[in-house]
Design a protein around this motif. Structure first.
Motif, PDB file in Angstrom:
ATOM      1  N   UNK A 346       0.835  -1.218   0.000  1.00  0.00           N
ATOM      2  CA  UNK A 346       0.000   0.000   0.000  1.00  0.00           C
ATOM      3  C   UNK A 346       0.859   1.253   0.000  1.00  0.00           C
ATOM      4  N   UNK A 347       2.023   1.166   0.620  1.00  0.00           N
ATOM      5  CA  UNK A 347       2.920   2.332   0.654  1.00  0.00           C
ATOM      6  C   UNK A 347       3.356   2.677  -0.771  1.00  0.00           C
ATOM      7  N   UNK A 348       3.742   1.655  -1.525  1.00  0.00           N
ATOM      8  CA  UNK A 348       4.146   1.887  -2.916  1.00  0.00           C
ATOM      9  C   UNK A 348       3.003   2.470  -3.731  1.00  0.00           C
ATOM     10  N   UNK A 349       1.813   1.909  -3.543  1.00  0.00           N
ATOM     11  CA  UNK A 349       0.690   2.395  -4.334  1.00  0.00           C
ATOM     12  C   UNK A 349       0.312   3.827  -3.953  1.00  0.00           C
ATOM     13  N   UNK A 350       0.391   4.129  -2.667  1.00  0.00           N
ATOM     14  CA  UNK A 350       0.039   5.485  -2.240  1.00  0.00           C
ATOM     15  C   UNK A 350       0.987   6.547  -2.787  1.00  0.00           C
ATOM     16  N   UNK A 351       2.212   6.139  -3.115  1.00  0.00           N
ATOM     17  CA  UNK A 351       3.116   7.111  -3.735  1.00  0.00           C
ATOM     18  C   UNK A 351       2.589   7.536  -5.109  1.00  0.00           C
ATOM     19  N   UNK A 352       1.941   6.607  -5.797  1.00  0.00           N
ATOM     20  CA  UNK A 352       1.347   6.917  -7.116  1.00  0.00           C
ATOM     21  C   UNK A 352      -0.042   7.532  -7.003  1.00  0.00           C
ATOM     22  N   UNK A 353      -0.711   7.335  -5.866  1.00  0.00           N
ATOM     23  CA  UNK A 353      -2.104   7.777  -5.759  1.00  0.00           C
ATOM     24  C   UNK A 353      -2.232   8.936  -4.764  1.00  0.00           C
ATOM     25  N   UNK A 354      -2.412   8.664  -3.479  1.00  0.00           N
ATOM     26  CA  UNK A 354      -2.642   9.743  -2.504  1.00  0.00           C
ATOM     27  C   UNK A 354      -1.522  10.795  -2.524  1.00  0.00           C
ATOM     28  N   UNK A 355      -0.273  10.337  -2.433  1.00  0.00           N
ATOM     29  CA  UNK A 355       0.823  11.293  -2.371  1.00  0.00           C
ATOM     30  C   UNK A 355       0.967  12.068  -3.680  1.00  0.00           C
ATOM     31  N   UNK A 356       0.825  11.362  -4.802  1.00  0.00           N
ATOM     32  CA  UNK A 356       0.915  12.029  -6.103  1.00  0.00           C
ATOM     33  C   UNK A 356      -0.239  13.016  -6.256  1.00  0.00           C
ATOM     34  N   UNK A 357      -1.390  12.670  -5.695  1.00  0.00           N
ATOM     35  CA  UNK A 357      -2.517  13.606  -5.790  1.00  0.00           C
ATOM     36  C   UNK A 357      -2.271  14.870  -4.978  1.00  0.00           C
ATOM     37  N   UNK A 358      -1.717  14.713  -3.773  1.00  0.00           N
ATOM     38  CA  UNK A 358      -1.399  15.915  -2.988  1.00  0.00           C
ATOM     39  C   UNK A 358      -0.452  16.814  -3.781  1.00  0.00           C
ATOM     40  N   UNK A 359       0.511  16.193  -4.474  1.00  0.00           N
ATOM     41  CA  UNK A 359       1.439  16.983  -5.291  1.00  0.00           C
ATOM     42  C   UNK A 359       0.687  17.700  -6.410  1.00  0.00           C
ATOM     43  N   UNK A 360      -0.252  17.003  -7.071  1.00  0.00           N
ATOM     44  CA  UNK A 360      -1.029  17.631  -8.152  1.00  0.00           C
ATOM     45  C   UNK A 360      -1.835  18.815  -7.623  1.00  0.00           C
ATOM     46  N   UNK A 361      -2.488  18.639  -6.489  1.00  0.00           N
ATOM     47  CA  UNK A 361      -3.375  19.719  -6.049  1.00  0.00           C
ATOM     48  C   UNK A 361      -2.619  20.887  -5.442  1.00  0.00           C
ATOM     49  N   UNK A 362      -1.361  20.645  -5.029  1.00  0.00           N
ATOM     50  CA  UNK A 362      -0.556  21.740  -4.482  1.00  0.00           C
ATOM     51  C   UNK A 362       0.189  22.499  -5.578  1.00  0.00           C
ATOM     52  N   UNK A 363       0.093  21.990  -6.802  1.00  0.00           N
ATOM     53  CA  UNK A 363       0.775  22.619  -7.946  1.00  0.00           C
ATOM     54  C   UNK A 363       0.252  24.045  -8.162  1.00  0.00           C
ATOM     55  N   UNK A 364       1.185  24.974  -8.429  1.00  0.00           N
ATOM     56  CA  UNK A 364       0.719  26.347  -8.699  1.00  0.00           C
ATOM     57  C   UNK A 364       0.976  26.770 -10.137  1.00  0.00           C
TER      58      UNK A 364
END
Lengths: 364, 364
Positions: A346-364
């Motif tokens: 789940x840690x590996x998958x969350x890097x592609x999903x939850x964590x990657x999403x936080x990066x997308x939404x914090x993009x300016x």
């Protein structure tokens, strides 16, 4: 008419019972009208935000779903048994069920913290998945079986804050000899880092902090910490998450009390617990930010971060604590094998999903 | 003895009924034995992983908790009504309830996507909190009220992947004229970016992709995408999350069918839905990584990321889509005010909690 009917009903009930006309399993008829009254003991002050709301909501769900056939009275810590007497109280039948956190029983069951939260371990969403769609729940049941108790996931606080301190933490040096309330494996980690961990019930923390019995305490997060007023007894609020990344609570039920219920009420308990498990996390998620604003804006609380080298040391010690445990405790080893394999995925998958999403939404 | 008893029971039942002995509301006795048989129509293939398991699990929970008094038969897409006929089917009484996603009804209810997922919006944990501990559910109920439908949160897929493409996406230029299956507000965003969005049911996507009717499709994530075999019909798997950061499914119930149930069965439905809402997310969380491994290691799928300028453009367009909607639709405006205020708070808190925790655990 009423009086006549009452006598008639009483008499006929005996006849009907003799006929077996009330046997749900055989006939698929309406569930028997037998009523059950249960006691539910908890490790929290009665109706405490989040933690205490969970068991109240559970009792309400069960009462309404059962049409009043199973009513549950909730007791706060110390009302029927002490905060940390929940496990034994349910075991010896003082109450049919309890609500608490598994890591409080680490003294008698060393592997129990895997079912609440472990330092640098799974967060709420990941832990729920291991419990209900991995081997988690089966392993937990097996662990409590010798005590005649049946556990259910019973809520989650989400990520917890590092805690309230009366000393600034600028380096590992500041941890030396520090007396802190910190339960579970995190307490062992804190000890390795040079601190002096203790486990006290929530209701005793404010006074312990104010009188200097402890120098620091972790509890949960802004929503709960504000309710206890820790900002009046401690100087610094360190938020850096590490020790409880998603603490699962537990409903524990006396095996015999559970077996005495008809199947439909057993299922009602299971599904009500499943719902509360999710509801509690939603409550924390919805309330934490406002409480944090109150703490910082109304009470002038200063939010601080732990130094990176302290967090890194905690991380190293966390792995040591687990390695030492599993080397000496076969049950802990078996549970950790399952926990760890699931976590890696789940840690590996969350890097592609939850964590990657936080990066997308914090993009300016 | 048996035969004699049956006659006795039948005769006595009438007497008891005349005495009012069976009146749940007055006496608190066992619920009436009246049985209900419901149909549940869905937008997914029968028993489809995740999406289709949710309604099956719901039916099982309800059946067991009600002691067989409410049994629910689940229909796959097209078995009783078409995939996108769920809303109207439940509205007109072809089935008592349905399982689908609110954004499919955007054509008749422009604000509906707020209750499934919106681009760069809340993730599963945040959305659950708004729905159940914010104003979300009340606003959703109000939105569906004119249609005689009662909605409940009915599962969540978690963060979704960007999708399967038969053309490489190296810049916004590659989006121009691209035909992609992408529903909800995300479809409007894709259109603003120069693409041609369509909304097709899941069961039609493989063929549409294979025949070139569409150049690309999003669906859910590895666990679901593998089940549909998209890797056999598309070249590139873009994972960058942006368009559905935590898609909530819905149970919708015909208002009259719901009102005809006794209170205990109504509550059983509510709590079963609440449990399934969480279970589905756990299922996805537990299964996605293995499916991803199968896709990449067994089927040679190459995972790709969208260029940052494409994601940034999607983000700008997402705000435009919402601004344009709320400027012309008062209901959407009211819902967005609530959504947005809640989102600002949980987003800030997650930076200190979930996101900070990911940073702590990734520390080396």
């Amino acid at each position: 008419m009423k009086k006549y009917c009452l006598a008639l009903v009483t008499g006929l009930s005996l006849l009907l019972a003799a006929c077996g006309g009330n046997d749900t399993a055989e006939t698929g008829a309406a569930p028997a009208a037998k009523k059950f009254k249960w006691k539910l003991v908890t490790s929290w002050p009665k109706n405490f935000p989040g933690l205490g709301h969970g068991p109240e909501l559970f009792a309400q769900y069960v009462n309404e779903m059962s049409g009043g056939r199973l009513t549950i009275k909730v007791y706060g810590a110390g009302e029927l048994v002490p905060a940390f007497g929940v496990f034994d109280g349910v075991r010896n039948g003082a109450a049919e069920m309890g609500h608490s956190g598994s890591y409080f029983w680490k003294g008698k069951i060393p592997a129990s913290p895997f079912f609440s939260s472990i330092p640098f371990g799974m967060n709420a969403q990941e832990l729920n998945a291991w419990i209900h769609y991995g081997d988690g729940l089966a392993l937990w049941r097996e662990l409590y079986k010798p005590f005649g108790l049946v556990p259910y996931a019973g809520g989650n606080t989400g990520v917890q804050m590092a805690g309230w301190f009366n000393k600034e933490i600028n380096s590992l040096q500041d941890i030396q000899g520090l007396k802190m309330r910190i339960p579970g494996f995190a307490g062992d980690v804190f000890k390795k880092a040079g601190g002096v961990p203790t486990t006290l019930p929530g209701g005793e923390l404010f006074t312990a902090l104010q009188t200097g019995t402890i120098d620091a305490t972790e509890w949960v997060g802004p929503y709960n910490d504000l309710a206890f007023g820790f900002h009046k007894a401690a100087k610094y609020y360190y938020t850096t998450p590490w020790h409880e990344p998603g603490s699962m609570l537990e409903f524990i039920i006396n095996e015999k009390a559970l077996a005495a219920l008809p199947k439909d009420l057993q299922k009602i308990i299971e599904v009500a617990a499943r719902a509360v498990n999710s509801d509690m996390l939603s409550e924390y998620t919805a309330r934490n930010q406002e409480a944090l604003q109150t703490l910082t804006k109304q009470h002038g609380v200063e939010v601080r971060q732990l130094p990176a080298d302290v967090v890194a040391a905690y991380k190293r010690y966390s792995q040591q604590v687990i390695d030492e445990l599993v080397a000496t405790d076969k049950t802990a080893d078996k549970i950790y094998q399952s926990y760890s394999a699931f976590y890696q995925k789940v840690k590996q998958y969350n890097q592609l999903s939850e964590q990657a999403y936080y990066a997308s939404r914090d993009l300016n």
